[in-house]
Scaffold this motif. Sequence first.
Motif, mmCIF file in Angstrom:
data_model
loop_
_atom_site.group_PDB
_atom_site.id
_atom_site.type_symbol
_atom_site.label_atom_id
_atom_site.label_comp_id
_atom_site.label_asym_id
_atom_site.label_seq_id
_atom_site.Cartn_x
_atom_site.Cartn_y
_atom_site.Cartn_z
ATOM 1 N N ILE A 381 -2.504 -11.497 1.684
ATOM 2 C CA ILE A 381 -2.796 -11.090 2.931
ATOM 3 C C ILE A 381 -1.699 -9.997 3.677
ATOM 4 C CG2 ILE A 381 -1.705 -13.347 3.651
ATOM 5 C CD1 ILE A 381 -5.339 -12.202 4.956
ATOM 6 N N TYR A 382 -0.411 -10.453 3.050
ATOM 7 C CA TYR A 382 1.193 -10.193 3.768
ATOM 8 C C TYR A 382 1.100 -8.767 3.039
ATOM 9 C CZ TYR A 382 0.673 -14.943 4.746
ATOM 10 O OH TYR A 382 0.576 -16.182 5.326
ATOM 11 N N ALA A 383 0.147 -7.876 2.558
ATOM 12 C CA ALA A 383 0.171 -6.561 1.766
ATOM 13 C C ALA A 383 -0.119 -5.691 3.393
ATOM 14 C CB ALA A 383 -0.868 -6.114 0.288
ATOM 15 N N VAL A 384 1.280 -4.440 3.622
ATOM 16 C CA VAL A 384 0.719 -3.341 4.015
ATOM 17 C C VAL A 384 0.407 -1.659 3.534
ATOM 18 C CG1 VAL A 384 1.846 -2.130 6.439
ATOM 19 C CG2 VAL A 384 1.809 -4.926 5.874
ATOM 20 N N PRO A 385 -0.171 -1.857 3.559
ATOM 21 C CA PRO A 385 -0.004 0.063 2.400
ATOM 22 C C PRO A 385 0.915 0.508 2.799
ATOM 23 C CG PRO A 385 -2.330 -0.177 3.451
ATOM 24 C CD PRO A 385 -1.415 -1.630 4.409
ATOM 25 N N GLN A 386 1.052 1.230 2.636
ATOM 26 C CA GLN A 386 3.266 1.978 2.705
ATOM 27 C C GLN A 386 3.317 3.863 2.846
ATOM 28 O OE1 GLN A 386 6.012 0.417 4.028
ATOM 29 N NE2 GLN A 386 4.484 -0.893 4.318
ATOM 30 N N MET A 387 1.871 4.142 1.758
ATOM 31 C CA MET A 387 1.481 5.369 1.656
ATOM 32 C C MET A 387 0.553 5.440 0.706
ATOM 33 S SD MET A 387 5.197 6.895 0.620
ATOM 34 C CE MET A 387 6.648 6.433 1.100
ATOM 35 N N THR A 388 -0.164 6.975 0.391
ATOM 36 C CA THR A 388 -1.773 6.805 0.187
ATOM 37 C C THR A 388 -1.462 8.476 -0.575
ATOM 38 O OG1 THR A 388 -2.421 5.604 1.972
ATOM 39 C CG2 THR A 388 -4.112 6.799 0.379
ATOM 40 N N PHE A 389 -1.988 8.778 -1.830
ATOM 41 C CA PHE A 389 -1.128 10.167 -2.247
ATOM 42 C C PHE A 389 -2.296 11.010 -2.533
ATOM 43 C CE2 PHE A 389 2.437 8.844 -2.733
ATOM 44 C CZ PHE A 389 3.601 9.405 -2.251
ATOM 45 N N VAL A 390 -3.825 11.819 -2.080
ATOM 46 C CA VAL A 390 -4.916 12.127 -2.678
ATOM 47 C C VAL A 390 -3.911 13.679 -3.468
ATOM 48 C CG1 VAL A 390 -6.528 12.871 -2.773
ATOM 49 C CG2 VAL A 390 -6.225 11.605 -1.206
ATOM 50 N N ASP A 391 -4.341 13.524 -4.653
ATOM 51 C CA ASP A 391 -3.573 15.200 -5.702
ATOM 52 C C ASP A 391 -2.453 15.036 -5.226
ATOM 53 O OD1 ASP A 391 -6.606 14.823 -6.417
ATOM 54 O OD2 ASP A 391 -6.674 16.931 -4.525
ATOM 55 N N GLY A 392 -1.340 13.615 -5.584
ATOM 56 C CA GLY A 392 -0.247 13.986 -5.624
ATOM 57 C C GLY A 392 0.233 14.335 -4.055
ATOM 58 N N VAL A 393 -1.357 14.509 -2.860
ATOM 59 C CA VAL A 393 0.347 15.001 -1.915
ATOM 60 C C VAL A 393 -0.743 13.671 -0.677
ATOM 61 C CG1 VAL A 393 -0.752 16.504 0.688
ATOM 62 C CG2 VAL A 393 -1.087 17.711 -1.985
ATOM 63 N N LYS A 394 0.671 13.629 0.226
ATOM 64 C CA LYS A 394 0.640 12.222 0.519
ATOM 65 C C LYS A 394 -0.357 12.755 1.907
ATOM 66 C CE LYS A 394 5.212 11.217 2.746
ATOM 67 N NZ LYS A 394 6.549 11.095 2.050
ATOM 68 N N TYR A 395 -1.012 11.831 2.157
ATOM 69 C CA TYR A 395 -1.551 11.842 3.561
ATOM 70 C C TYR A 395 -1.368 10.992 4.416
ATOM 71 C CZ TYR A 395 -4.315 15.471 0.627
ATOM 72 O OH TYR A 395 -4.758 17.344 1.022
ATOM 73 N N PHE A 396 -0.991 9.755 4.080
ATOM 74 C CA PHE A 396 -0.183 8.431 4.978
ATOM 75 C C PHE A 396 0.810 8.768 4.382
ATOM 76 C CE2 PHE A 396 -0.077 3.583 5.842
ATOM 77 C CZ PHE A 396 -0.176 4.134 6.622
ATOM 78 N N ASP A 397 1.615 7.817 5.422
ATOM 79 C CA ASP A 397 2.868 7.415 5.454
ATOM 80 C C ASP A 397 3.289 6.398 6.649
ATOM 81 O OD1 ASP A 397 5.397 6.852 5.025
ATOM 82 O OD2 ASP A 397 6.510 8.583 4.383
ATOM 83 N N ILE A 398 3.383 5.381 6.008
ATOM 84 C CA ILE A 398 3.726 4.286 7.390
ATOM 85 C C ILE A 398 4.839 4.334 8.204
ATOM 86 C CG2 ILE A 398 5.150 2.567 6.273
ATOM 87 C CD1 ILE A 398 3.004 0.556 7.951
ATOM 88 N N GLU A 399 5.682 5.711 7.311
ATOM 89 C CA GLU A 399 7.197 5.363 8.707
ATOM 90 C C GLU A 399 6.893 7.301 9.110
ATOM 91 O OE1 GLU A 399 9.715 4.097 7.705
ATOM 92 O OE2 GLU A 399 9.088 3.070 6.372
ATOM 93 N N ASN A 400 5.558 7.736 9.500
ATOM 94 C CA ASN A 400 5.484 8.837 9.993
ATOM 95 C C ASN A 400 4.415 8.629 10.724
ATOM 96 O OD1 ASN A 400 7.585 10.456 8.254
ATOM 97 N ND2 ASN A 400 6.036 10.840 7.097
ATOM 98 N N ASP A 401 3.400 7.378 10.513
ATOM 99 C CA ASP A 401 2.606 6.983 11.624
ATOM 100 C C ASP A 401 2.376 6.870 12.823
ATOM 101 O OD1 ASP A 401 0.155 5.605 11.889
ATOM 102 O OD2 ASP A 401 0.948 4.335 12.451
ATOM 103 N N VAL A 402 2.076 8.325 13.691
ATOM 104 C CA VAL A 402 2.184 8.034 15.246
ATOM 105 C C VAL A 402 1.621 6.888 15.947
ATOM 106 C CG1 VAL A 402 3.244 9.926 14.893
ATOM 107 C CG2 VAL A 402 0.786 9.865 15.065
ATOM 108 N N ALA A 403 1.878 6.790 17.401
ATOM 109 C CA ALA A 403 1.186 6.176 18.193
ATOM 110 C C ALA A 403 -0.070 6.537 18.540
ATOM 111 C CB ALA A 403 1.558 5.720 18.819
ATOM 112 N N ASP A 404 -0.368 8.002 19.110
ATOM 113 C CA ASP A 404 -0.636 8.950 19.476
ATOM 114 C C ASP A 404 -1.513 9.706 18.291
ATOM 115 O OD1 ASP A 404 -2.812 10.523 20.529
ATOM 116 O OD2 ASP A 404 -1.674 10.475 22.921
ATOM 117 N N GLN A 405 -3.242 9.238 18.346
ATOM 118 C CA GLN A 405 -3.467 10.041 17.652
ATOM 119 C C GLN A 405 -4.081 11.678 17.716
ATOM 120 O OE1 GLN A 405 -3.558 10.012 13.419
ATOM 121 N NE2 GLN A 405 -1.909 7.901 14.266
ATOM 122 N N ARG A 406 -3.649 11.746 19.138
ATOM 123 C CA ARG A 406 -5.014 13.259 19.484
ATOM 124 C C ARG A 406 -4.201 13.800 19.219
ATOM 125 N NH1 ARG A 406 -5.441 11.299 25.581
ATOM 126 N NH2 ARG A 406 -3.078 10.083 25.031
#
Lengths: 445, 437
Positions: A381-406
């Motif tokens: 329950i304490y797991a937090v996803p950190q990075m997600t890659f598709v075809d080796g390309v990083k599409y999510f990185d918690i370090e670069n997540d922004v508060a405003d997604q607009r």
Amino acid sequence: MLFLCTSVLQAQTKKGDVLIKNGTVITITDGTLENTDVLVRNGKIDRIGKNLKTPNGVEEVDATGKFVMPGIIDAHSHIAGTSINEGTSQVTAEVSMEDVVDPLDVGIYRALAGGVTSIHLMHGSANVIGGQNETLKLRWGSTNPEDLRFEGAPRTIKFALGENPTRGGRSRGIQPQSRMGVEAMLRNTFNDAIKYRDAWNAYRSNKSSRKVAPEYSLRMETMVDILEGEVLVHCHSYRADEIYMLMKVFSDFGIEKLTFQHANEAYKVAPELAEFGASASVFSDWWAYKLEVYYSTAYNAAILTENGVTTSINSDSGELIRHLFHEAAKTQKYGDLSDNEALALITLNPAKQLGIDNRVGSLEKGKDADIAIFDNHPLSIYAVPQMTFVDGVKYFDIENDVADQRIYIDPESTVEDVQILYSNDHDRCMEGANVVNFTDLFNNK
Amino acid sequence: MKKFISILSVLVLLPLFAVAQNDGGIVRADNSKFALTNAKIYTVTNGVIENGTIIINNGIIEAVGADINIPGDAQVIDYSGQEIYPGMIDSGTRLGLSEIGSISEANDFREFGEITPNMQALTAVNPNSVAIPVTRVSGVTSTLTMPAGGPLPGTAATISLFGYTPDQMFAGSKGVVMNFPSTAQRGWRRRTPEQIEKAREKAQETINDAFDKAELYAKIKESDDARYYPEMEALAKVVNGEVLLYIEVNSAKDILSALEWIEERGYENVVLTGVAEGWRVAEEIAEAGLPVITGPVLSTPTRGSDAYDTAYKNPGLMQKAGIKVALRTMDTENSRNLPYNAGFAATYGMGREEALKAITINAAEIMGVGDQLGSIEVGKKANIFVSTGDPFQTSTKILDVFIDGYKIPMTSRHTELYDEFLNRTPGLNKNEVKVDG
């Protein structure tokens, strides 16, 4: 020529190179490996091993103390779809979700932030034989729907049994209004498809120069493709009797592959499902929102797994898709599945059901580098996803997540666009099916 | 055949005889005097007791501690290696009021009319709802069960999840529910800004009118001329601060309007519920000194532009701003997922200890029953559960549940179907297929 076109299309999506170092690598097919590296070259897993050398120019990701697993696959989703139901007829095999893919749906990013890399964008469940679905890779950031297509994935189609299509029949005064009518409609449509195929086969083998072509029907073409195993059926279903019925119909028509979606009562006919070789894609614990799910058990996935049925856990929800790793973990509370069995429910097993297990669903040399990294064991329950890659390309990185997604701010906007959704609102299976009223929509999955 | 069945059922049920009272195949709740020993006890209000004992007598926690004398007549249960917590409280559900979501006849949480604060949720609680055992075997022992609908849909009740009449389940707290006029979108149907403003104004007028009348009614109700007016009777109790007022409000803008409205009216005993955008105006809520019931934590962000984890972080951000926070699932049949809502809140900033409070003592205190529920203390109701470990952790099993001192059967529809169907008999073939030769 066709080969050329395909290559050009594929070249448009990005492929990455990365070395994920020193993580706990959960391969699904070959155990869990401590202090192990995963090398990705040109979008594919090139090597899995210890102390791999970093090739020139390849980015390193330090996964020390972290967990590396195959990207999560959701076998039942409606995110990234601008419409869900073509409910104008009880058979709409001619339509396809490929025409309504919305690459800008923020739900894609939120799913990536939950470690999801592929979804099965499904047609709704308003009709017995619904539209064709589309398997997507979550290549967030592109404005071109084509870029999200899981190139090479088999075609699939949505069927639906039980309350949803019979409710549609009742409100319009047409068949089906009962589970008897649903079976009749399926058998009649397959028989029509056989006649259609025979007519075209006769036409093609007719040597006469004065032969006349039969009427062309995209709907019947799709039905023939189902009969020939080229389109995989994913069938919305709940009750054991209707699940059993469809297996009999498919046996009679020689269709071998079949996945039941939702399948809340699949546990009751688990031996029959195993015998047929059918698979099930289920909720972790949803029940009681309608009569046909009143006799459910959260132990469904565990019973099916123990009986040898290939089982996945899906979301059918823009909310739940964000924590499928937690949904999978519930099978340890409800039925004591092992870590690997539980994680297979959201990786390898849905990949098998979508016919893409040669490409994704496990961490193996040669497979696509669709990878999720967690800070804790993904079943915690304490797991937090950190990075997600598709075809080796990083599409999510918690370090670069922004508060405003607009992407941009609309200067004309006069209202703070706030949307409040509760658990009962998430499901979109009956969205756009004008056969039910608004209140019903809230309460029906 | 009959004989065969009875032999079969004896064989199947045999293991149960040893551990529970059994009566014709029915496992009954047991209210002996209990001594629960050798467990790690999370009292919530007085720290953690390693290797502790709890004495339960006549529904009440009679003793708790590391060094407790065990009464000779107590049934001793050794929970070595296990953990004991106060029963979890879900501060917002429809449990008991809704049996099957899509069937209108099976739903009793919505009454006709806009101003119906006199509608009592407790009256319509079905003590035999199939979802109740499903919920309590997961360690959720009490819920705030709420009516829904218009601006003032009715009176919510706190119930404990064991009993055969609503009164046996009643846990001592009631509150009038009010839906504050909303400027948020609800569901999939989009409203224009004009439609939203029009609806908001109308709802605000309706509410103000109702409370103006209630304030007047509260003043004159003792006079001979006052007619019996059930709606105003219910609201007058809010005006006088005798019952809680639960104000459902979610968007930041609406929360600020609600704070203003509460201040103008001067009502005591107000709880904000929902509060999905509470993090945006947490300082203002804290300054007003109002407690908050929020959730579900497992929700999508309220705005498309918000970070993916805003709903996970909301409870922690409010708690850190100094607000007393309780959590809810706003669910019916899956109120059992309360510990996971708390687990996500814990992971995303609230921390484990505060998240545990949010589903135990904070909930009890907000509902005004903090002296009876929400922690393991002498004199409180014996609502507790025993687990294999951290109840937020998904794989943790709940081993036993006590509600009002009753040891609850750990069965529900979900476990019964599992037991019947894991290895179904008959399996694939009803009778053995004989092959000749």
